[in-house]
Design a protein around this motif. Structure first.
Motif, PDB file in Angstrom:
ATOM      1  N   VAL A 158       3.208  -7.761   5.501  1.00 21.37           N
ATOM      2  CA  VAL A 158       3.154  -6.577   4.823  1.00 21.37           C
ATOM      3  C   VAL A 158       4.571  -6.459   3.920  1.00 21.37           C
ATOM      4  O   VAL A 158       5.708  -6.555   4.889  1.00 21.37           O
ATOM      5  CB  VAL A 158       2.830  -5.410   5.393  1.00 21.37           C
ATOM      6  N   VAL A 159       4.614  -6.440   2.758  1.00 16.29           N
ATOM      7  CA  VAL A 159       5.701  -6.280   2.074  1.00 16.29           C
ATOM      8  C   VAL A 159       5.980  -4.860   1.351  1.00 16.29           C
ATOM      9  O   VAL A 159       4.987  -4.542   0.586  1.00 16.29           O
ATOM     10  CB  VAL A 159       5.975  -7.398   0.796  1.00 16.29           C
ATOM     11  N   GLY A 160       6.769  -3.991   1.910  1.00 19.99           N
ATOM     12  CA  GLY A 160       6.946  -2.755   1.099  1.00 19.99           C
ATOM     13  C   GLY A 160       8.253  -2.301   1.501  1.00 19.99           C
ATOM     14  O   GLY A 160       9.379  -2.827   2.261  1.00 19.99           O
ATOM     15  N   ASP A 161       8.817  -1.019   0.816  1.00 20.26           N
ATOM     16  CA  ASP A 161       9.919  -0.487   0.839  1.00 20.26           C
ATOM     17  C   ASP A 161      10.203   0.721   1.991  1.00 20.26           C
ATOM     18  O   ASP A 161      11.178   1.353   2.027  1.00 20.26           O
ATOM     19  CB  ASP A 161      10.346  -0.080  -0.415  1.00 20.26           C
ATOM     20  N   ARG A 162       9.169   1.158   2.474  1.00 20.78           N
ATOM     21  CA  ARG A 162       9.257   2.432   3.345  1.00 20.78           C
ATOM     22  C   ARG A 162       8.685   2.085   4.795  1.00 20.78           C
ATOM     23  O   ARG A 162       8.095   1.119   4.999  1.00 20.78           O
ATOM     24  CB  ARG A 162       8.514   3.626   2.846  1.00 20.78           C
ATOM     25  N   LEU A 163       8.727   3.021   5.689  1.00 20.26           N
ATOM     26  CA  LEU A 163       8.405   2.903   7.096  1.00 20.26           C
ATOM     27  C   LEU A 163       7.067   3.088   7.250  1.00 20.26           C
ATOM     28  O   LEU A 163       6.563   1.888   7.872  1.00 20.26           O
ATOM     29  CB  LEU A 163       8.931   4.128   7.680  1.00 20.26           C
TER      30      LEU A 163
END
Length: 218
Positions: A166-171
């Motif tokens: 999973v690629v993302g910027d938030r928790l």
């Protein structure tokens, strides 16, 4: 080798800040014009909660307003966002198309899992022709709980994903990966927080780094 990548949209693939503040200001200017708001646009407050589902956004920004008034703001905001996307006012992060091309050439499947609404996500995908690479788009609207981990679980179950990231910027993205036994890749982009990224398995400063990570073990 990682075989499936599940991407967040806002702050990961799409530079949301390129249109967000404009659309938000348009919305609160509209609310002021109909006497539903009498102070400045709460942009800083929105930045603090960026990435949460929209119902929570309006509960936070407009805690003393009725559900009807929040829904009015939500609908107006969405229309302004769609208008700006279709007019080309937004932008993808650098290297999205290069990375997507590389991943598909290496037999990886690509999905999008976002807290954004379906119409919003489809507008971005259509404008930038991301459907050339993306297998399917999943919106938080698809799960009753409005929980990112549940949304990612639905993708894992539907496509039988066993070796993915999973690629993302938030928790919420990091937790969604961990809750589903996937590699969590944190993006140190505009809306990221250091304390949240510290919980990711891997942190990247540019999407182009995924070209190396693809061959790591999840």
């Amino acid at each position: 080798m990682i075989q499936s990548f599940i991407f967040d949209m806002d702050g990961t693939l799409f530079q949301t800040d390129s249109i967000l503040e404009l659309a938000l200001d348009d919305t609160f200017e509209h609310l002021r014009s109909i006497d539903k708001w009498n102070s400045a646009t709460p942009i800083e407050m929105y930045r603090e909660i960026m990435g949460v589902p929209l119902p929570i956004v309006w509960e936070t920004l407009m805690p003393n307003h009725s559900m009807e008034e929040r829904e009015l703001a939500d609908a107006y905001f969405l229309e302004r966002l769609l208008e700006k996307i279709r007019n080309g006012n937004g932008a993808l992060y650098p290297d999205v198309t290069e990375v997507f091309t590389y991943l598909t050439e290496n037999s990886c499947s690509i999905y999008i899992a976002s807290n954004g609404l379906i119409d919003y996500l489809e507008a971005i995908v259509n404008y930038y022709r991301l459907d050339r690479w993306v297998t399917e788009i999943f919106s938080i609207e698809h799960v009753e709980s409005l929980n990112k981990s549940d949304l990612v679980r639905s993708i894992v179950q539907k496509y039988g994903i066993t070796n993915g990231a999973v690629v993302g910027d938030r928790l919420s993205d990091i937790n969604a990966a961990k809750d589903n036994g996937l590699l969590s890749i944190g993006c140190n982009f505009d809306f990221a927080r250091e304390d949240e990224l510290a919980q990711a398995d891997v942190v990247i400063d540019d999407l182009i780094e995924l070209k190396k990570i693809i061959h790591s073990e999840s």
